[in-house]
Design a protein around this motif. Sequence first.
Motif, PDB file in Angstrom:
ATOM      1  N   ARG A  68       0.828  -1.213   0.000  1.00 42.37           N
ATOM      2  CA  ARG A  68       0.000   0.000   0.000  1.00 42.37           C
ATOM      3  C   ARG A  68       0.861   1.262   0.000  1.00 42.37           C
ATOM      4  O   ARG A  68       0.570   2.227  -0.694  1.00 42.37           O
ATOM      5  CB  ARG A  68      -0.961  -0.006   1.187  1.00 42.37           C
ATOM      6  CG  ARG A  68      -2.212  -0.821   0.948  1.00 42.37           C
ATOM      7  CD  ARG A  68      -3.243  -0.586   2.042  1.00 42.37           C
ATOM      8  NE  ARG A  68      -2.830  -1.130   3.324  1.00 42.37           N
ATOM      9  CZ  ARG A  68      -2.953  -2.397   3.692  1.00 42.37           C
ATOM     10  NH1 ARG A  68      -3.496  -3.268   2.867  1.00 42.37           N
ATOM     11  NH2 ARG A  68      -2.551  -2.801   4.877  1.00 42.37           N
ATOM     12  N   ASP A  71       2.442   1.733  -3.404  1.00 47.19           N
ATOM     13  CA  ASP A  71       1.444   2.248  -4.343  1.00 47.19           C
ATOM     14  C   ASP A  71       1.101   3.702  -4.052  1.00 47.19           C
ATOM     15  O   ASP A  71       0.971   4.507  -4.975  1.00 47.19           O
ATOM     16  CB  ASP A  71       0.173   1.398  -4.288  1.00 47.19           C
ATOM     17  CG  ASP A  71      -0.888   1.944  -5.217  1.00 47.19           C
ATOM     18  OD1 ASP A  71      -0.656   1.956  -6.441  1.00 47.19           O
ATOM     19  OD2 ASP A  71      -1.941   2.392  -4.724  1.00 47.19           O
ATOM     20  N   HIS A  74       3.371   5.799  -5.707  1.00 47.58           N
ATOM     21  CA  HIS A  74       3.490   5.494  -7.136  1.00 47.58           C
ATOM     22  C   HIS A  74       4.908   5.066  -7.515  1.00 47.58           C
ATOM     23  O   HIS A  74       5.429   5.471  -8.553  1.00 47.58           O
ATOM     24  CB  HIS A  74       3.063   6.681  -8.001  1.00 47.58           C
ATOM     25  CG  HIS A  74       1.697   7.179  -7.680  1.00 47.58           C
ATOM     26  ND1 HIS A  74       0.569   6.423  -7.882  1.00 47.58           N
ATOM     27  CD2 HIS A  74       1.275   8.350  -7.140  1.00 47.58           C
ATOM     28  CE1 HIS A  74      -0.489   7.111  -7.493  1.00 47.58           C
ATOM     29  NE2 HIS A  74      -0.086   8.274  -7.038  1.00 47.58           N
ATOM     30  N   PRO A  77       4.676  -1.027  -9.679  1.00 46.19           N
ATOM     31  CA  PRO A  77       3.627  -2.019  -9.477  1.00 46.19           C
ATOM     32  C   PRO A  77       4.139  -3.129  -8.557  1.00 46.19           C
ATOM     33  O   PRO A  77       5.329  -3.436  -8.549  1.00 46.19           O
ATOM     34  CB  PRO A  77       3.369  -2.557 -10.888  1.00 46.19           C
ATOM     35  CG  PRO A  77       4.614  -2.279 -11.641  1.00 46.19           C
ATOM     36  CD  PRO A  77       5.214  -1.055 -11.033  1.00 46.19           C
ATOM     37  N   SER A  97      -3.498  -2.453  -3.811  1.00 39.45           N
ATOM     38  CA  SER A  97      -2.956  -2.056  -5.105  1.00 39.45           C
ATOM     39  C   SER A  97      -2.090  -3.134  -5.730  1.00 39.45           C
ATOM     40  O   SER A  97      -1.183  -2.841  -6.478  1.00 39.45           O
ATOM     41  CB  SER A  97      -2.153  -0.784  -4.908  1.00 39.45           C
ATOM     42  OG  SER A  97      -1.282  -0.980  -3.805  1.00 39.45           O
ATOM     43  N   PHE A 122       0.117  -0.741 -14.570  1.00 37.09           N
ATOM     44  CA  PHE A 122       0.642   0.351 -13.744  1.00 37.09           C
ATOM     45  C   PHE A 122       0.846   1.605 -14.591  1.00 37.09           C
ATOM     46  O   PHE A 122       0.461   2.708 -14.193  1.00 37.09           O
ATOM     47  CB  PHE A 122       1.954  -0.086 -13.087  1.00 37.09           C
ATOM     48  CG  PHE A 122       2.560   0.944 -12.180  1.00 37.09           C
ATOM     49  CD1 PHE A 122       2.017   1.196 -10.930  1.00 37.09           C
ATOM     50  CD2 PHE A 122       3.686   1.651 -12.573  1.00 37.09           C
ATOM     51  CE1 PHE A 122       2.584   2.141 -10.081  1.00 37.09           C
ATOM     52  CE2 PHE A 122       4.257   2.600 -11.736  1.00 37.09           C
ATOM     53  CZ  PHE A 122       3.706   2.847 -10.488  1.00 37.09           C
TER      54      PHE A 122
END
Length: 191
Positions: A68, A71, A74, A77, A97, A122
């Motif tokens: 988490r 993600d 960012h 992936p 995610s 992603f």
Amino acid sequence: MFGRRVLLADPDPDFRKSLKDVLQQHGYLVIAETEEGRSTLQAAFQHQPDIVLMEGELPGSRGLEIARIIDEHHLAPVVLITSRTNREILEEAKVSSILGFLIKPIEDFNIIPTLEVALATFKKLVRIEEENKKLKKKLEEQRLVEQAKRLLYEKKGFNEQLAHRYMQKVSMDRCCSLTKVAQLVINSLSK
């Protein structure tokens, strides 16, 4: 596909070695290996991998909290690796995610398609989020322009067309955006 940088997080060194060998055979580069939650998160921030392959139950972390956080920033992936199809982990993965799911023992032919689909998904998600931010900014700018025109109408007696032309002229004269002019109009007429 070639040269993708992978962070491999699993407490089992033998599993990491065998997975690293498979990844390298397919042109992936394992840039960091970790065995617990905190070091996985640190490696993700430090090395900025293209993808994270992570055991679902890493020591030192609760559930999928590491995934988490990765993600949320960012970073990359996350593809989850688990030795059992624990219903709780599966349910948590569905709402978190996680962009891929592999169950041990992993068949070599499953790894690369899972990674490539996770990477493609992603990239799409990141692009959609960037477009969403641009649209929100554009809507906010339009809202400011409309608010400024309404103030010019109410306070100065301009009609909509005259208010727009006035703001365009100020924009050209001052060499600034229509949004900046709108903000100036709002600031001066809202008092």
